[in-house]
Design a protein around this motif. Structure first.
Motif, mmCIF file in Angstrom:
data_model
loop_
_atom_site.group_PDB
_atom_site.id
_atom_site.type_symbol
_atom_site.label_atom_id
_atom_site.label_comp_id
_atom_site.label_asym_id
_atom_site.label_seq_id
_atom_site.Cartn_x
_atom_site.Cartn_y
_atom_site.Cartn_z
ATOM 1 N N VAL A 39 -14.657 74.912 -9.318
ATOM 2 C CA VAL A 39 -15.327 75.244 -10.710
ATOM 3 C C VAL A 39 -16.694 73.842 -10.891
ATOM 4 C CG1 VAL A 39 -16.419 75.609 -12.460
ATOM 5 C CG2 VAL A 39 -14.947 77.415 -11.064
ATOM 6 N N ALA A 40 -15.890 72.930 -10.763
ATOM 7 C CA ALA A 40 -16.192 71.523 -11.388
ATOM 8 C C ALA A 40 -17.332 70.864 -10.124
ATOM 9 C CB ALA A 40 -15.156 70.465 -11.575
ATOM 10 N N PHE A 41 -16.037 71.069 -8.816
ATOM 11 C CA PHE A 41 -17.023 70.816 -7.818
ATOM 12 C C PHE A 41 -18.257 71.072 -7.453
ATOM 13 C CE2 PHE A 41 -17.961 70.568 -3.279
ATOM 14 C CZ PHE A 41 -17.599 69.220 -2.554
ATOM 15 N N LEU A 42 -18.658 71.944 -7.985
ATOM 16 C CA LEU A 42 -20.108 72.956 -7.613
ATOM 17 C C LEU A 42 -20.782 72.515 -8.942
ATOM 18 C CD1 LEU A 42 -18.114 76.601 -7.092
ATOM 19 C CD2 LEU A 42 -19.508 75.046 -5.142
ATOM 20 N N ALA A 43 -19.994 72.105 -9.808
ATOM 21 C CA ALA A 43 -20.908 72.259 -10.713
ATOM 22 C C ALA A 43 -21.456 70.193 -11.221
ATOM 23 C CB ALA A 43 -20.211 72.060 -12.389
ATOM 24 N N ALA A 102 -12.401 75.829 -19.274
ATOM 25 C CA ALA A 102 -12.751 76.852 -20.101
ATOM 26 C C ALA A 102 -14.567 75.612 -20.417
ATOM 27 C CB ALA A 102 -12.377 76.701 -21.442
ATOM 28 N N LYS A 103 -13.834 74.136 -21.091
ATOM 29 C CA LYS A 103 -15.044 73.738 -20.392
ATOM 30 C C LYS A 103 -15.813 73.499 -19.182
ATOM 31 C CE LYS A 103 -14.051 69.629 -22.472
ATOM 32 N NZ LYS A 103 -15.084 68.801 -23.272
ATOM 33 N N THR A 104 -14.897 73.702 -18.009
ATOM 34 C CA THR A 104 -16.410 73.717 -16.563
ATOM 35 C C THR A 104 -17.061 74.956 -17.034
ATOM 36 O OG1 THR A 104 -14.883 71.846 -15.761
ATOM 37 C CG2 THR A 104 -16.199 73.518 -14.677
ATOM 38 N N MET A 105 -16.441 76.170 -16.969
ATOM 39 C CA MET A 105 -17.524 77.395 -17.102
ATOM 40 C C MET A 105 -18.702 76.815 -17.582
ATOM 41 S SD MET A 105 -15.835 78.835 -14.509
ATOM 42 C CE MET A 105 -16.503 80.936 -14.869
ATOM 43 N N ILE A 106 -18.257 76.490 -19.236
ATOM 44 C CA ILE A 106 -18.975 76.764 -20.036
ATOM 45 C C ILE A 106 -20.711 76.231 -19.792
ATOM 46 C CG2 ILE A 106 -19.955 75.725 -22.859
ATOM 47 C CD1 ILE A 106 -17.530 76.500 -22.949
ATOM 48 N N SER A 162 -27.070 64.266 -17.985
ATOM 49 C CA SER A 162 -26.747 62.055 -18.184
ATOM 50 C C SER A 162 -25.573 62.688 -18.508
ATOM 51 C CB SER A 162 -27.645 62.060 -19.139
ATOM 52 O OG SER A 162 -28.678 61.450 -18.315
ATOM 53 N N PHE A 163 -24.667 63.675 -19.308
ATOM 54 C CA PHE A 163 -23.716 63.560 -19.670
ATOM 55 C C PHE A 163 -22.734 64.609 -18.880
ATOM 56 C CE2 PHE A 163 -26.129 61.889 -23.353
ATOM 57 C CZ PHE A 163 -25.567 60.321 -23.153
ATOM 58 N N ASN A 164 -23.179 65.425 -18.301
ATOM 59 C CA ASN A 164 -22.681 66.570 -17.647
ATOM 60 C C ASN A 164 -20.705 66.029 -17.164
ATOM 61 O OD1 ASN A 164 -21.444 69.072 -16.247
ATOM 62 N ND2 ASN A 164 -23.635 67.974 -14.149
ATOM 63 N N GLU A 165 -19.667 66.877 -17.628
ATOM 64 C CA GLU A 165 -18.725 66.460 -17.173
ATOM 65 C C GLU A 165 -17.987 66.307 -16.191
ATOM 66 O OE1 GLU A 165 -17.197 68.304 -21.247
ATOM 67 O OE2 GLU A 165 -16.264 65.832 -21.445
ATOM 68 N N ALA A 166 -18.898 68.010 -15.139
ATOM 69 C CA ALA A 166 -18.366 68.376 -14.245
ATOM 70 C C ALA A 166 -17.497 67.562 -13.180
ATOM 71 C CB ALA A 166 -19.833 69.277 -13.828
ATOM 72 N N LYS A 167 -18.232 66.540 -12.851
ATOM 73 C CA LYS A 167 -18.359 65.866 -11.991
ATOM 74 C C LYS A 167 -17.282 64.555 -12.430
ATOM 75 C CE LYS A 167 -21.890 62.459 -13.439
ATOM 76 N NZ LYS A 167 -23.257 61.820 -13.046
ATOM 77 N N PHE A 168 -16.885 64.330 -13.744
ATOM 78 C CA PHE A 168 -15.443 63.359 -14.238
ATOM 79 C C PHE A 168 -13.834 64.216 -13.754
ATOM 80 C CE2 PHE A 168 -18.601 61.677 -16.682
ATOM 81 C CZ PHE A 168 -18.920 60.745 -16.380
ATOM 82 N N ILE A 169 -14.397 66.224 -14.707
ATOM 83 C CA ILE A 169 -13.644 66.776 -14.076
ATOM 84 C C ILE A 169 -13.176 66.728 -12.900
ATOM 85 C CG2 ILE A 169 -13.209 69.108 -14.379
ATOM 86 C CD1 ILE A 169 -14.570 69.329 -17.089
ATOM 87 N N THR A 170 -13.891 66.526 -11.850
ATOM 88 C CA THR A 170 -14.304 66.651 -10.780
ATOM 89 C C THR A 170 -12.884 65.815 -9.982
ATOM 90 O OG1 THR A 170 -16.119 68.202 -10.263
ATOM 91 C CG2 THR A 170 -14.842 66.521 -8.376
ATOM 92 N N PHE A 171 -13.262 64.624 -10.246
ATOM 93 C CA PHE A 171 -12.255 64.111 -10.094
ATOM 94 C C PHE A 171 -10.972 63.260 -10.656
ATOM 95 C CE2 PHE A 171 -16.614 61.022 -9.413
ATOM 96 C CZ PHE A 171 -15.990 61.054 -8.048
ATOM 97 N N PHE A 188 -25.804 76.218 -17.629
ATOM 98 C CA PHE A 188 -27.644 76.288 -16.593
ATOM 99 C C PHE A 188 -27.989 77.291 -15.624
ATOM 100 C CE2 PHE A 188 -26.013 72.285 -17.584
ATOM 101 C CZ PHE A 188 -27.306 71.508 -17.223
ATOM 102 N N MET A 189 -27.050 78.204 -15.657
ATOM 103 C CA MET A 189 -27.658 79.561 -15.097
ATOM 104 C C MET A 189 -27.843 80.619 -16.085
ATOM 105 S SD MET A 189 -23.742 80.765 -13.093
ATOM 106 C CE MET A 189 -24.386 82.126 -12.579
ATOM 107 N N ALA A 190 -27.521 80.377 -17.335
ATOM 108 C CA ALA A 190 -27.856 80.679 -18.565
ATOM 109 C C ALA A 190 -29.412 80.582 -18.450
ATOM 110 C CB ALA A 190 -27.297 81.357 -19.293
ATOM 111 N N ALA A 191 -30.279 79.530 -18.124
ATOM 112 C CA ALA A 191 -31.253 79.365 -18.815
ATOM 113 C C ALA A 191 -32.102 79.493 -17.325
ATOM 114 C CB ALA A 191 -30.628 77.061 -18.835
ATOM 115 N N LYS A 192 -31.707 80.044 -16.634
ATOM 116 C CA LYS A 192 -32.664 80.025 -15.710
ATOM 117 C C LYS A 192 -33.753 81.361 -15.950
ATOM 118 C CE LYS A 192 -30.173 78.527 -11.801
ATOM 119 N NZ LYS A 192 -29.772 78.959 -10.092
ATOM 120 N N PRO A 193 -34.778 81.177 -15.982
ATOM 121 C CA PRO A 193 -35.509 82.643 -15.983
ATOM 122 C C PRO A 193 -35.270 83.523 -15.487
ATOM 123 C CG PRO A 193 -37.123 80.727 -15.252
ATOM 124 C CD PRO A 193 -35.703 79.801 -14.673
ATOM 125 N N GLY A 194 -34.812 84.315 -16.239
ATOM 126 C CA GLY A 194 -34.590 86.148 -16.476
ATOM 127 C C GLY A 194 -33.272 86.052 -15.958
#
Length: 810
Positions: A723-727, A630-634, A733-742, A639-645
């Protein structure tokens, strides 16, 4: 044409003396047939059928004249006949005497071949049935564990019957015979030279056989060839036969001259089944006064005396000058036992008892008639006896019951056989030709089954070649405990090889047919000859491995509590707030429960712990993985929602995260509920996986459900990793995705290695592998996700601010 009279057997003269002794006792006893004198007449059959018939017919003839079937002498009144010593002799006599219904008391064994109640209705046997002593011999062989023996039997109908009876009995009791030797059917009138040459060809069988025990059946006359062979073998440079001879009551060691005395040394240590005997009082004194001139009515004593003492009573002729003259002062006790025994033998004891049986029957008849019939004035009781007919004795013989002077009770069974038993005697010989019979046991046919034979091993003297060590007579060495027998092809079942027991089986005794398994709570020892209790095996808190794992679980639990405390204390800082505080707390609590649930795997399995441990582990770990997903999907959706349109804004928020968390956890909870309702885990004991141990374990009930639970966790971990690997490169700076990947990489590595390791281990080590996997994967999540944040919060607080949070990666 006249023929010279054959040489007689000196030992049998005791039968004549016993008869005279018993008659004298009865005539002098005022309580038995008072005022009546018994007489007797003795005839010799010489073990020859024609002589037996002639002697029997002589009893039915006029005295001094051979006129059968005529009664012309009022003074001659035959009431009963006692004899013969051999089965054939008894049968030949009975074939004539039964016609006249004259009672015949046979003093020797009577072959079952001839045992016909219709033909021999007037025959009474003073010796129990042969089947009883055959049973005794079988029990004797079993007692000494002799399973490989030689059989020697006379070559006639009685020998055939013996083999037909004994061979099945031996087989049924696990005893085999190495050979069957038939001795020629001969008598004392046979030429000794012909007898020897008939037997010499069979001698190699006796000396080459591996069997140390020979079971011999034969009457004295029929065994003459075998005895002569043993006597003359040393003169032909043939080795002596050093065996244990087991003989039946039919055979006695009879010798006709001093020259045959050395033969007896072959039978030192022999075991014989003899007719039960006792020693009547005063019999020894009676023998001590015997002399060749003691009575004129004894027509046998002169021949006996000359033959036994090897002297001449009359002045020798020129051809007999080599013989000394008998003085008449020779004593019977000076004779070797092979020629004459001073103690009453079994067959002589039968003669003694037979005479007393007849006397008591006559006494009973006399009393019965005296009470039912008044004597005329001046009529003597003895005259009344003259009117007795032999056939009248049968009624009283069947019901006779009394104690003889030796203390034995005498009576016949319904078949006319004396109720008695056999003595087991041990023959001890001496160089001078003497021997003694030592009673070492008793065969009681009326004892409980299996208890008929009683024997004293310590009283038995064995043949000198065995050095007083109990002989062994087997086809091959015994199979020791831990081995089983394998029959040799083409040989008898007593010959076998010995094979070690297969793994997991044992044998406690010698010569077992097959090894057996121990009870479930036992296992074979190293030698496979004993079952010993299995050790109970489970992962205990008292052993080093259990202590280490428990301490490790508690330590990680405390570490998780510390992390929870740090995050609770700094919950308002940017680092904590940036990663969804609620999910962080749920993840930390799930990891805490994961570490604690590993403690359910340690200790003796119980019903509650077995139900809880896999279910708790699977549910809590699924909750932790669901939080990570859930944390990774959020992060990805934000970031996908932050893109214009982008239209993904509607998916961003707590509702989406909560749906992932509770949805994934609910699926695992449903799987566990199905597992518990269909085939739940339960305490079990594994007796077979580890030799010598009882593994106390939790049986998973359904292995499929267990691996389904693991598989679902693996699915969540793989999805989270992808999912974590893709993110992992998203700017933050505090992106958890790389930590979750490991962390997911560690998690997947641990559980992928868990499966083969778990399947290849047994017992407590299987449980230890699962505990280690739980702790290792939980530590991977705790360390990779939370330790970097704790580092910033505790050691680098300057980095825990909004500027750092908003800073973009170049």
């Amino acid at each position: 044409m006249e023929t010279s009279e054959p040489v007689s057997v000196t030992k049998n003269y005791q039968h004549i003396l016993v008869q005279a002794f018993a008659i004298n006792e009865i005539n002098e006893n005022p309580n038995v047939l008072p005022n009546i004198t018994l007489g007797f007449r003795i005839l010799n059959s010489y073990y020859v059928a024609r002589m037996t018939y002639k002697a029997t017919l002589s009893l039915l003839s006029i005295q001094q004249r051979f006129v059968p079937n005529f009664t012309c002498d009022a003074k001659k009144n035959i009431i009963a006949v006692i004899g013969g010593l051999l089965s054939e002799t008894s049968a030949n006599m009975a074939s004539i005497l039964s016609t006249y219904k004259i009672p015949q008391l046979s003093i020797g064994s009577f072959s079952s071949v001839l045992d016909n109640q219709m033909i021999f209705s007037s025959l009474y046997q003073m010796v129990p049935n042969d089947a009883y002593q055959y049973l005794g011999v079988v029990q004797l062989l079993l007692h000494f564990r002799w399973t490989w023996i030689g059989l020697i039997a006379v070559d006639d109908d009685s020998g055939d019957q013996f083999l037909q009876t004994v061979v099945p009995m031996l087989s049924q009791n696990g005893i085999c015979y190495a050979f069957t030797l038939r001795t020629p059917r001969d008598t004392y009138m046979t030429d000794v030279r012909d007898l020897f040459f008939k037997s010499i060809q069979k001698y190699p069988v006796l000396i080459e056989s591996q069997a140390n025990v020979y079971f011999v059946y034969g009457e004295p006359s029929s065994m003459l060839g075998l005895r002569m062979l043993l006597l003359l073998a040393p003169f032909f440079a043939l080795p002596r036969v050093s065996k244990v001879w087991v003989v039946t009551s039919h055979w006695d060691f009879e010798f006709v001259c001093f020259e045959s005395i050395p033969e007896i040394e072959n039978f030192h240590g022999a075991i014989s089944f003899a007719v039960h005997s006792n020693q009547p009082p005063e019999f020894q004194q009676f023998l001590q006064v015997i002399s060749p001139f003691w009575t004129k009515g004894d027509g046998f004593i002169q021949n006996f005396w000359e033959q036994a003492f090897n002297c001449q009573l009359k002045i020798p002729s020129e051809q007999e000058e080599s013989k000394t003259i008998c003085t008449g002062e020779e004593k019977l006790e000076s004779l070797p036992s092979v020629l004459f025994e001073m103690s009453m033998t079994g067959h002589s004891y039968n003669v003694y008892n037979a005479i007393y049986v007849v006397a008591h029957v006559l006494h009973s008849m006399h009393e019965f008639i005296s009470k039912s019939k008044t004597l005329g004035k001046g009529q003597r009781p003895g005259l009344l006896m003259l009117n007795f007919q032999p056939w009248q004795l049968h009624h009283f013989l069947k019901s006779v019951l009394f104690n003889n002077s030796a203390g034995d009770t005498l009576h016949f069974d319904e078949h006319g056989v004396l109720v008695s038993g056999f003595d087991v005697t041990n023959w001890i010989t001496f160089p001078n030709g003497s021997f003694i019979r030592v009673k070492v046991g008793r065969m009681n046919p009326r004892a409980p089954p299996g208890k008929e034979l009683s024997i004293s091993d310590d009283q038995i003297v064995w043949h000198r070649s065995f050095n007083q060590v109990q002989p062994i007579s087997v086809c091959n060495d015994n199979c020791h405990p831990g081995y089983s027998k394998k029959r040799k092809e083409g040989e008898k079942f007593c010959c076998y090889d010995c094979l070690p027991c297969p793994e997991g089986m044992m044998s406690e005794q010698k010569d077992v047919d097959a090894c057996v398994k121990c009870k479930q709570d036992q296992y074979p020892n190293k030698n496979q000859n004993q079952c010993i209790p299995r050790d109970i095996n489970y992962l205990s808190y008292k052993e080093p491995l259990g202590i280490v794992l428990a301490l490790l679980a508690i330590s990680l639990s405390l570490l998780t509590v510390i992390v929870i405390g740090i995050f609770m204390k700094h919950q308002d800082t940017p680092v904590v707030k940036a990663n969804n505080r609620s999910f962080t707390n749920i993840l930390l609590i799930s990891l805490l429960l994961c570490f604690l649930c590993s403690l359910l795997f340690i200790g003796q399995p119980e019903k509650v712990t077995c139900l809880l441990r896999q279910v708790a582990f699977g549910t809590v770990f699924s909750a932790a993985l669901s939080c990570v997903l859930a944390k990774t999907m959020i992060v990805v959706l934000a970031f996908m929602a932050a893109k214009p349109g982008s239209g993904m804004m509607k998916w961003v928020g707590k509702r989406m995260a909560n749906s992932i968390l509770f949805g994934c956890s609910f699926i695992q909870a449903s799987i566990c509920t199905l597992w518990l309702s269909t085939s739940p885990p339960f305490p079990d004991m594994d007796m077979h996986s580890v030799n010598g141990k009882i593994i106390m374990e939790c049986n998973e009930g359904s292995a499929a459900m267990f691996y389904f639970v693991l598989g679902y966790m693996g699915f969540l971990a793989i999805v989270s990793f992808i999912v974590a690997f893709l993110a992992r490169k998203l700017p933050d700076s505090f992106n958890e995705a790389k930590f979750i990947t490991f962390s997911m990489l560690v998690f997947c590595s641990v559980w992928l290695s868990f499966v083969p390791t778990y399947l290849s281990t047994k017992g407590k080590y299987m449980v230890a592998v699962e505990i280690f996997s739980i702790l290792a994967s939980g530590t991977g999540l705790l360390g990779c996700i939370f330790f970097p944040k704790c580092y910033i919060i505790v050691l680098r607080p300057e980095l825990n601010n909004r500027e750092q949070l908003r800073r973009k990666k170049k």
